[in-house]
Design an enzyme around this catalytic site. Structure first.
Site, mmCIF file in Angstrom:
data_model
loop_
_atom_site.group_PDB
_atom_site.id
_atom_site.type_symbol
_atom_site.label_atom_id
_atom_site.label_comp_id
_atom_site.label_asym_id
_atom_site.label_seq_id
_atom_site.Cartn_x
_atom_site.Cartn_y
_atom_site.Cartn_z
ATOM 1 N N SER A 162 1.199 -2.603 0.518
ATOM 2 C CA SER A 162 -0.035 -1.839 0.403
ATOM 3 C C SER A 162 0.175 -0.391 0.838
ATOM 4 O O SER A 162 0.922 0.340 0.180
ATOM 5 C CB SER A 162 -1.154 -2.543 1.185
ATOM 6 O OG SER A 162 -2.414 -2.048 0.827
ATOM 7 N N ASP A 179 -6.136 -8.053 -8.163
ATOM 8 C CA ASP A 179 -6.234 -7.325 -6.894
ATOM 9 C C ASP A 179 -7.428 -6.384 -6.947
ATOM 10 O O ASP A 179 -7.474 -5.477 -7.776
ATOM 11 C CB ASP A 179 -4.939 -6.531 -6.674
ATOM 12 C CG ASP A 179 -4.849 -5.899 -5.296
ATOM 13 O OD1 ASP A 179 -5.901 -5.608 -4.690
ATOM 14 O OD2 ASP A 179 -3.716 -5.673 -4.840
ATOM 15 N N HIS A 224 -5.009 -9.324 -3.275
ATOM 16 C CA HIS A 224 -4.204 -8.363 -2.518
ATOM 17 C C HIS A 224 -3.229 -9.019 -1.537
ATOM 18 O O HIS A 224 -2.250 -8.409 -1.137
ATOM 19 C CB HIS A 224 -5.129 -7.385 -1.771
ATOM 20 C CG HIS A 224 -4.468 -6.111 -1.367
ATOM 21 N ND1 HIS A 224 -3.996 -5.183 -2.274
ATOM 22 C CD2 HIS A 224 -4.167 -5.613 -0.136
ATOM 23 C CE1 HIS A 224 -3.452 -4.168 -1.628
ATOM 24 N NE2 HIS A 224 -3.538 -4.401 -0.328
#
Length: 174
Positions: A74, A124, A155
């Site tokens: 991320s 996501d 995610h």
């Protein structure tokens, strides 16, 4: 991230970084204005700051920074992608879980021989598929060797993609 690093490459030397920016009590590597809206000035500053740290650590610990495979998830994947684009000869490659295209440099780097594994979630809610595709195209246009794996996930990381990244690493690390 240490357990993830050990899972991806058992026995590898690990250098773990923690972001200096706090957002809702969570450390991040760079500031953002809102979800998906990055503070570009801070992103560039923090990218160079981390790259300088990796270079300094390589001198202290005696490793070749050009042999480093960075792993990020991320926000960490985004700063790693930024390092590939702004400090192109620092890393040998990267494993990017749930990345976005953090920036488009004025002068795109030439990245032949740089290996990048990207794992993204098809559903996501934080990283639109278009952002992942944009990063893949950007890196490929810079001549990086990019492997993209889509997960039918949101995610969060899943065991399957960690397995895929581990297999990919075993093929590129000699």
């Amino acid at each position: 991230m240490i357990p993830l690093g050990r899972s991806l490459s058992p026995g590898a030397a690990l250098l773990s970084l923690r972001g200096k920016i706090l957002e809702n009590g969570m450390p991040r590597f760079f500031h953002r204005f809102s979800e998906g809206v990055f503070d570009m000035e801070d992103l560039e500053f923090r990218t160079h700051e981390i790259a300088d740290f990796v270079e300094a650590a390589s001198a202290v610990y005696g490793f070749d920074s050009r042999k480093v495979i960075a792993v990020g998830y991320s926000n960490g994947a985004n700063i790693t992608a930024s390092m590939l684009l702004l400090r192109p000869r620092l890393l040998e490659g990267a494993v990017l879980f749930r990345p976005m295209a953090p920036l488009v440099p004025d002068m795109p780097p030439d990245l032949p021989g740089i290996h990048v594994f990207i794992s993204a979630g098809r559903i996501d809610p934080l990283v639109p598929k278009e952002q992942t595709k944009r990063l893949v195209t950007l890196l490929q246009d810079c001549r990086a060797d990019v492997t993209l794996r889509w997960q039918n996930e949101e995610h969060a990381l899943i065991a399957q993609e960690i397995k895929e990244a581990k297999e990919w690493l075993s093929e590129i690390v000699v």
